[in-house]
Design a protein around this motif. Structure first.
Motif, PDB file in Angstrom:
ATOM      1  N   GLU A   1       0.831  -1.206   0.000  1.00  0.00           N
ATOM      2  CA  GLU A   1       0.000   0.000   0.000  1.00  0.00           C
ATOM      3  C   GLU A   1       0.869   1.262   0.000  1.00  0.00           C
ATOM      4  OE1 GLU A   1      -3.809   1.906   2.369  1.00  0.00           O
ATOM      5  OE2 GLU A   1      -2.784   0.174   3.216  1.00  0.00           O
ATOM      6  N   LEU A   2       1.918   1.282   0.817  1.00  0.00           N
ATOM      7  CA  LEU A   2       2.818   2.433   0.820  1.00  0.00           C
ATOM      8  C   LEU A   2       3.528   2.556  -0.519  1.00  0.00           C
ATOM      9  CD1 LEU A   2       4.230   4.842   2.044  1.00  0.00           C
ATOM     10  CD2 LEU A   2       5.851   3.254   3.137  1.00  0.00           C
ATOM     11  N   ALA A   3       3.968   1.433  -1.067  1.00  0.00           N
ATOM     12  CA  ALA A   3       4.639   1.461  -2.370  1.00  0.00           C
ATOM     13  C   ALA A   3       3.715   2.058  -3.434  1.00  0.00           C
ATOM     14  CB  ALA A   3       5.076   0.054  -2.759  1.00  0.00           C
ATOM     15  N   ARG A   4       2.456   1.662  -3.414  1.00  0.00           N
ATOM     16  CA  ARG A   4       1.490   2.199  -4.376  1.00  0.00           C
ATOM     17  C   ARG A   4       1.298   3.704  -4.172  1.00  0.00           C
ATOM     18  NH1 ARG A   4      -3.236   3.767  -3.867  1.00  0.00           N
ATOM     19  NH2 ARG A   4      -3.641   2.773  -1.877  1.00  0.00           N
ATOM     20  N   LYS A   5       1.117   4.134  -2.926  1.00  0.00           N
ATOM     21  CA  LYS A   5       0.904   5.553  -2.636  1.00  0.00           C
ATOM     22  C   LYS A   5       2.107   6.408  -3.051  1.00  0.00           C
ATOM     23  CE  LYS A   5      -1.145   7.087   0.995  1.00  0.00           C
ATOM     24  NZ  LYS A   5      -1.633   7.415   2.339  1.00  0.00           N
TER      25      LYS A   5
ATOM     26  N   THR B   1      13.165   9.243  -4.187  1.00  0.00           N
ATOM     27  CA  THR B   1      12.439   8.254  -3.390  1.00  0.00           C
ATOM     28  C   THR B   1      12.012   8.868  -2.060  1.00  0.00           C
ATOM     29  OG1 THR B   1      13.650   6.431  -4.412  1.00  0.00           O
ATOM     30  CG2 THR B   1      12.595   5.975  -2.293  1.00  0.00           C
ATOM     31  N   LEU B   2      12.898   9.631  -1.444  1.00  0.00           N
ATOM     32  CA  LEU B   2      12.571  10.283  -0.177  1.00  0.00           C
ATOM     33  C   LEU B   2      11.407  11.260  -0.336  1.00  0.00           C
ATOM     34  CD1 LEU B   2      16.157  10.945   1.203  1.00  0.00           C
ATOM     35  CD2 LEU B   2      14.487   9.289   2.055  1.00  0.00           C
ATOM     36  N   LYS B   3      11.409  12.000  -1.438  1.00  0.00           N
ATOM     37  CA  LYS B   3      10.315  12.942  -1.688  1.00  0.00           C
ATOM     38  C   LYS B   3       8.992  12.201  -1.850  1.00  0.00           C
ATOM     39  CE  LYS B   3      13.203  16.503  -3.736  1.00  0.00           C
ATOM     40  NZ  LYS B   3      13.584  17.192  -4.969  1.00  0.00           N
ATOM     41  N   ALA B   4       9.017  11.104  -2.590  1.00  0.00           N
ATOM     42  CA  ALA B   4       7.794  10.319  -2.796  1.00  0.00           C
ATOM     43  C   ALA B   4       7.302   9.731  -1.471  1.00  0.00           C
ATOM     44  CB  ALA B   4       8.053   9.206  -3.810  1.00  0.00           C
ATOM     45  N   LEU B   5       8.229   9.250  -0.648  1.00  0.00           N
ATOM     46  CA  LEU B   5       7.842   8.704   0.656  1.00  0.00           C
ATOM     47  C   LEU B   5       7.298   9.798   1.572  1.00  0.00           C
ATOM     48  CD1 LEU B   5      10.788   6.224   1.249  1.00  0.00           C
ATOM     49  CD2 LEU B   5       8.364   5.623   0.937  1.00  0.00           C
ATOM     50  N   GLY B   6       7.891  10.978   1.510  1.00  0.00           N
ATOM     51  CA  GLY B   6       7.428  12.095   2.325  1.00  0.00           C
ATOM     52  C   GLY B   6       5.994  12.445   2.020  1.00  0.00           C
TER      53      GLY B   6
ATOM     54  N   PRO C   1       7.564  15.545   6.794  1.00  0.00           N
ATOM     55  CA  PRO C   1       8.413  16.576   6.185  1.00  0.00           C
ATOM     56  C   PRO C   1       9.634  15.957   5.495  1.00  0.00           C
ATOM     57  CG  PRO C   1       7.812  17.205   8.424  1.00  0.00           C
ATOM     58  CD  PRO C   1       7.354  15.783   8.220  1.00  0.00           C
ATOM     59  N   PHE C   2       9.928  16.451   4.310  1.00  0.00           N
ATOM     60  CA  PHE C   2      11.082  15.941   3.565  1.00  0.00           C
ATOM     61  C   PHE C   2      12.357  16.032   4.395  1.00  0.00           C
ATOM     62  CE2 PHE C   2       8.832  17.577  -0.479  1.00  0.00           C
ATOM     63  CZ  PHE C   2       8.073  16.429  -0.569  1.00  0.00           C
ATOM     64  N   ALA C   3      12.509  17.121   5.137  1.00  0.00           N
ATOM     65  CA  ALA C   3      13.728  17.323   5.933  1.00  0.00           C
ATOM     66  C   ALA C   3      13.944  16.183   6.920  1.00  0.00           C
ATOM     67  CB  ALA C   3      13.678  18.659   6.668  1.00  0.00           C
ATOM     68  N   ASP C   4      12.851  15.662   7.503  1.00  0.00           N
ATOM     69  CA  ASP C   4      12.985  14.546   8.443  1.00  0.00           C
ATOM     70  C   ASP C   4      13.545  13.319   7.737  1.00  0.00           C
ATOM     71  OD1 ASP C   4      11.767  16.300  10.183  1.00  0.00           O
ATOM     72  OD2 ASP C   4      10.013  15.042  10.568  1.00  0.00           O
ATOM     73  N   LEU C   5      13.000  13.011   6.566  1.00  0.00           N
ATOM     74  CA  LEU C   5      13.462  11.836   5.825  1.00  0.00           C
ATOM     75  C   LEU C   5      14.897  12.004   5.337  1.00  0.00           C
ATOM     76  CD1 LEU C   5      10.230  11.052   3.800  1.00  0.00           C
ATOM     77  CD2 LEU C   5      11.151   9.745   5.710  1.00  0.00           C
ATOM     78  N   PHE C   6      15.224  13.191   4.828  1.00  0.00           N
ATOM     79  CA  PHE C   6      16.590  13.428   4.347  1.00  0.00           C
ATOM     80  C   PHE C   6      17.592  13.309   5.494  1.00  0.00           C
ATOM     81  CE2 PHE C   6      14.606  14.718   0.510  1.00  0.00           C
ATOM     82  CZ  PHE C   6      15.582  14.744  -0.475  1.00  0.00           C
ATOM     83  N   THR C   7      17.223  13.805   6.666  1.00  0.00           N
ATOM     84  CA  THR C   7      18.119  13.716   7.821  1.00  0.00           C
ATOM     85  C   THR C   7      18.306  12.275   8.242  1.00  0.00           C
ATOM     86  OG1 THR C   7      17.474  15.912   8.589  1.00  0.00           O
ATOM     87  CG2 THR C   7      18.485  14.448  10.208  1.00  0.00           C
TER      88      THR C   7
END
Length: 132
Positions: free
Chosen positions: A27-31, A53-58, A64-70
């Motif tokens: 489901e996450l992969a699809r979203k 990939t990080l942007k898509a997951l965010g 927030p993108f910053a959390d994932l990038f960090t």
């Protein structure tokens, strides 16, 4: 070894976010318009994500993108702004409120004996993954 530790740390973080949102891998992969197998590899710490990939997951996780990038190691903790700067910029909190938050954080740091200068990026002092 640092990249492997970063990948494991990110994978655990990603899996926790997904579970908190009650999403399955597919489901996450699809979203996020990602491959489910690639997402599984990320969660297992087999690889580090690319910025797209990080942007898509965010977007999919509403994080927030910053959390994932960090968490993925693109920004190291020492490069992050101070809590005061963050609260002032992100929330526009008044200075007296920021001072109260700073005092509370300092109390937590003192109570738990934390070293504000360490550990090194992606170094976890409580576990040594290479010994597992």
């Amino acid at each position: 070894m640092v990249k492997r530790d970063a990948a494991l740390q990110f994978g655990e973080y990603l899996q926790r976010l997904r579970r908190e949102r009650k999403l399955g891998v597919r489901e996450l992969a699809r979203k996020a318009s990602l491959d489910a197998g690639g997402l599984t590899r990320l969660e297992h710490g087999k690889t580090l994500p690319q910025p797209d990939t990080l942007k898509a997951l965010g977007v999919a996780l509403e994080v927030p993108f910053a959390d994932l990038f960090t968490m993925a190691g693109y920004v190291i903790p020492s490069d992050l702004p101070s809590m005061s700067t963050y609260l002032r910029t992100r929330y526009g909190l008044p200075e007296d409120t920021i001072a109260s938050v700073d005092e509370y954080i300092q109390r937590l740091i003192d109570e738990h004996g934390l070293d504000t200068n360490g550990p090194a990026p992606f170094e976890d002092e409580s576990q040594n993954l290479s010994k597992k």
